[in-house]
Design an enzyme around this catalytic site. Structure first.
Site, PDB file in Angstrom:
ATOM      1  N   ASP A   9      -1.410  -4.742  44.154  1.00  0.00           N
ATOM      2  CA  ASP A   9      -1.291  -3.689  45.383  1.00  0.00           C
ATOM      3  C   ASP A   9      -1.364  -2.299  45.331  1.00  0.00           C
ATOM      4  O   ASP A   9      -0.298  -1.497  45.828  1.00  0.00           O
ATOM      5  CB  ASP A   9      -0.097  -4.251  46.340  1.00  0.00           C
ATOM      6  CG  ASP A   9      -0.046  -6.006  46.581  1.00  0.00           C
ATOM      7  OD1 ASP A   9      -0.946  -6.467  46.281  1.00  0.00           O
ATOM      8  OD2 ASP A   9       0.828  -6.169  47.412  1.00  0.00           O
ATOM      9  N   LYS A 103      -4.662 -10.943  49.947  1.00  0.00           N
ATOM     10  CA  LYS A 103      -3.636 -11.967  50.317  1.00  0.00           C
ATOM     11  C   LYS A 103      -3.076 -11.524  51.676  1.00  0.00           C
ATOM     12  O   LYS A 103      -3.043 -10.227  51.961  1.00  0.00           O
ATOM     13  CB  LYS A 103      -2.471 -12.148  49.426  1.00  0.00           C
ATOM     14  CG  LYS A 103      -1.852 -10.743  48.942  1.00  0.00           C
ATOM     15  CD  LYS A 103      -0.788 -10.744  47.753  1.00  0.00           C
ATOM     16  CE  LYS A 103      -0.272  -9.316  47.400  1.00  0.00           C
ATOM     17  NZ  LYS A 103       0.515  -8.908  48.193  1.00  0.00           N
ATOM     18  N   CYS A 145       6.184  -7.363  45.721  1.00  0.00           N
ATOM     19  CA  CYS A 145       5.186  -7.849  45.223  1.00  0.00           C
ATOM     20  C   CYS A 145       5.043  -8.096  43.914  1.00  0.00           C
ATOM     21  O   CYS A 145       4.545  -8.973  43.309  1.00  0.00           O
ATOM     22  CB  CYS A 145       4.002  -7.253  45.763  1.00  0.00           C
ATOM     23  SG  CYS A 145       3.776  -7.620  47.810  1.00  0.00           S
TER      24      CYS A 145
HETATM   25  C1  VGL Z   1       4.958  -5.013  49.679  1.00  0.00           C
HETATM   26  C2  VGL Z   1       6.468  -4.801  51.261  1.00  0.00           C
HETATM   27  C3  VGL Z   1       5.708  -5.461  52.231  1.00  0.00           C
HETATM   28  C4  VGL Z   1       4.611  -4.946  48.240  1.00  0.00           C
HETATM   29  C5  VGL Z   1       4.041  -5.714  50.633  1.00  0.00           C
HETATM   30  O1  VGL Z   1       3.287  -4.725  47.933  1.00  0.00           O
HETATM   31  O2  VGL Z   1       5.282  -4.817  47.470  1.00  0.00           O
HETATM   32  N1  VGL Z   1       6.245  -4.695  49.975  1.00  0.00           N
HETATM   33  N2  VGL Z   1       4.441  -5.857  51.831  1.00  0.00           N
END
Ligand code: VGL
Length: 194
Positions: A9, A103, A145
Site C-alpha cells: 500500500d 484489495k 496493513c
Molecule cells: C490502511 C487504514 C485503513 C493501511 C488501510 O494500508 O495500513 N490503514 N486502510
C-alpha cells in the site's frame, strides 16, 4: 530459500498530503526504491498491493460516513479505485514489481492475502505456485496493513521478515504494539540494509 517481497500500500493517500497520510510515508516510498536497486534480484517475485475501495459506498463500514472516523476501524475516504489517491506514490519505482494486487473493493481489507492479482489469482495460490518459502515485507502502514499482511504470512508457516526501515505507521502507540505482536508471532524485524 525461495523469497518474495511484499510492498504494501505505498499509495498517495497513505503518504503526506494524502487522505490518510502517514508521517514518513513518502520517505518509505523512496527508501523502498533504493532497496530495490540493491536487492530486487534476491526475490523470485515482488508483489505490491493497493487498497482499492469503491467510490459510491462505505466499503462495509470501512469509510466513516455518518460520524468522525476513529482511525482504528473507521477511516476517512481513501484509496478510491482509479483516483490519484489510490496510485502508487511517485517515488516508488514500480519497474521491478512483477505482480500487482488490488484489495478492498467494497470491503475492509487490511491484508494483502485478501487481494487478487491482476491475473485474477488469489495471493495464497500464487505463493504456493511459486513455492515461496520466505517473505520479506515493506510498506504502509505498520499498525494496519503491514501488521495484517505479516500475521497472515507467518500463519502460512513461511519465514517472515519485516524490514523496519521500510515501514511507517498511523500512530506511534499502535505501531509499537504491532511490532511487539509481530515479534511474538515469530516474525523477524530487521532493517532492509542488513
Ligand atoms: C490502511 C487504514 C485503513 C493501511 C488501510 O494500508 O495500513 N490503514 N486502510
Amino acid at each position: 530459500m525461495v523469497a518474495a517481497l511484499f510492498i504494501i500500500d505505498v499509495q498517495n493517500d497513505f503518504t503526506e498530503g494524502g487522505a490518510l497520510g502517514v508521517a514518513g510515508g513518502a520517505a518509505v516510498a523512496a527508501n523502498i526504491t533504493n532497496f530495490l536497486w540493491a536487492n530486487a534480484d534476491h526475490y523470485c517475485v515482488i508483489i505490491a498491493s493497493r487498497d482499492w475501495h469503491d467510490a459510491h459506498n462505505d466499503n462495509g463500514g470501512h469509510f466513516a460516513t455518518d460520524a468522525e472516523p476513529n482511525f482504528v476501524d473507521t477511516w476517512p475516504v481513501h484509496c478510491v479505485a482509479d483516483t490519484y489517491g489510490a496510485e502508487y506514490h511517485a517515488a516508488l519505482n514500480t519497474q521491478q514489481i512483477g505482480t500487482h494486487v488490488l484489495k478492498g473493493q467494497g470491503v475492509p481489507a487490511y491484508s494483502i492475502f485478501d487481494g487478487i492479482t491482476d491475473d485474477g489469482e488469489a495471493v495464497p495460490a500464487l505463493l504456493d505456485r511459486l513455492e515461496i518459502e520466505r517473505i520479506d515485507i515493506a510498506g504502509l502502514a505498520t499498525d494496519y496493513c503491514v501488521l495484517a499482511s505479516a500475521m497472515d504470512a507467518v500463519a502460512t508457516g513461511r519465514t517472515v521478515t519485516v524490514l523496519t526501515d521500510l515501514i511507517a505507521g498511523v500512530a506511534p502507540e499502535s505501531s509499537a504494539a504491532a511490532l511487539e505482536t509481530m515479534t511474538k508471532a515469530g516474525i523477524t524485524l530487521v532493517p532492509g540494509d542488513e
